[in-house]
Design a protein around this motif. Sequence first.
Motif, PDB file in Angstrom:
ATOM      1  N   SER A  45       5.487   8.433  12.211  1.00  0.00           N
ATOM      2  CA  SER A  45       5.642   7.965  13.595  1.00  0.00           C
ATOM      3  C   SER A  45       5.721   9.144  14.554  1.00  0.00           C
ATOM      4  O   SER A  45       5.202   9.078  15.676  1.00  0.00           O
ATOM      5  CB  SER A  45       6.907   7.126  13.748  1.00  0.00           C
ATOM      6  OG  SER A  45       6.833   6.016  12.918  1.00  0.00           O
ATOM      7  N   MET A 115       9.865  -0.128  10.804  1.00  0.00           N
ATOM      8  CA  MET A 115       9.650   0.708  11.996  1.00  0.00           C
ATOM      9  C   MET A 115       8.847   1.968  11.661  1.00  0.00           C
ATOM     10  O   MET A 115       8.591   2.791  12.531  1.00  0.00           O
ATOM     11  CB  MET A 115      11.006   1.131  12.580  1.00  0.00           C
ATOM     12  CG  MET A 115      11.897  -0.036  12.989  1.00  0.00           C
ATOM     13  SD  MET A 115      11.092  -1.134  14.170  1.00  0.00           S
ATOM     14  CE  MET A 115      11.184  -0.098  15.618  1.00  0.00           C
ATOM     15  N   GLN A 121       3.360  -2.235  14.854  1.00  0.00           N
ATOM     16  CA  GLN A 121       4.468  -2.610  15.752  1.00  0.00           C
ATOM     17  C   GLN A 121       4.076  -3.761  16.668  1.00  0.00           C
ATOM     18  O   GLN A 121       4.930  -4.502  17.141  1.00  0.00           O
ATOM     19  CB  GLN A 121       4.950  -1.394  16.562  1.00  0.00           C
ATOM     20  CG  GLN A 121       5.475  -0.240  15.692  1.00  0.00           C
ATOM     21  CD  GLN A 121       6.467  -0.702  14.617  1.00  0.00           C
ATOM     22  OE1 GLN A 121       7.443  -1.369  14.908  1.00  0.00           O
ATOM     23  NE2 GLN A 121       6.193  -0.366  13.353  1.00  0.00           N
TER      24      GLN A 121
END
Length: 164
Positions: A45, A115, A121
């Motif tokens: 991420s 996540m 997402q």
Amino acid sequence: MNIIFIGFMGSGKSTVGKLLAQRQLREHIEMDDLILHRSGRSSISEIFAKDGEIRFRELEMEIAKEVSKKENSVISSGGGVVMNKINIDYLKMGGFVVCLKTSFRELEKRLKGDMTRPLFQNKEKARELYDVRSVLYETYADHVIKTDHRSIVEVVTSVINIQL
Ligand code: S3P
């Protein structure tokens, strides 16, 4: 001969790859781990957020080239590896490509609350990616295994059986 797993996020590429490698005493290579290490970031991420997806894809291509030189390994790719045909050309050199096919409904269940995957997402965008990529996974695969309602062990056994 390397075995390379392709398929959408959550299809089980890493878990199945790891167990298959253990069972067959082969090295397991997780492409995302190598990309992360090369990036100097602390998570996938973070690469997306700070360097952007293009940088991630550049690193992915470098790693695809490098792992294609391996022999007798089990390689778990990231779900987007099929977006660049060059990756597939590298991985197919001396490798047998197995697609893990999972329905979107099942993936949604598996990835609920996850996540760690920047491209899962937003459900609508993830669904669009799924539709585009599903065709590519099946086109590039030497073999397709469905994973809905099947345990990791069952999927690994199916992979071992195709090699016979
Ligand atoms: C991606 C899938 C991820 C990871 C990155 C991009 C994608 O790997 O490479 O977040 O484009 O589908 P997994 O398929 O292991 O989740």
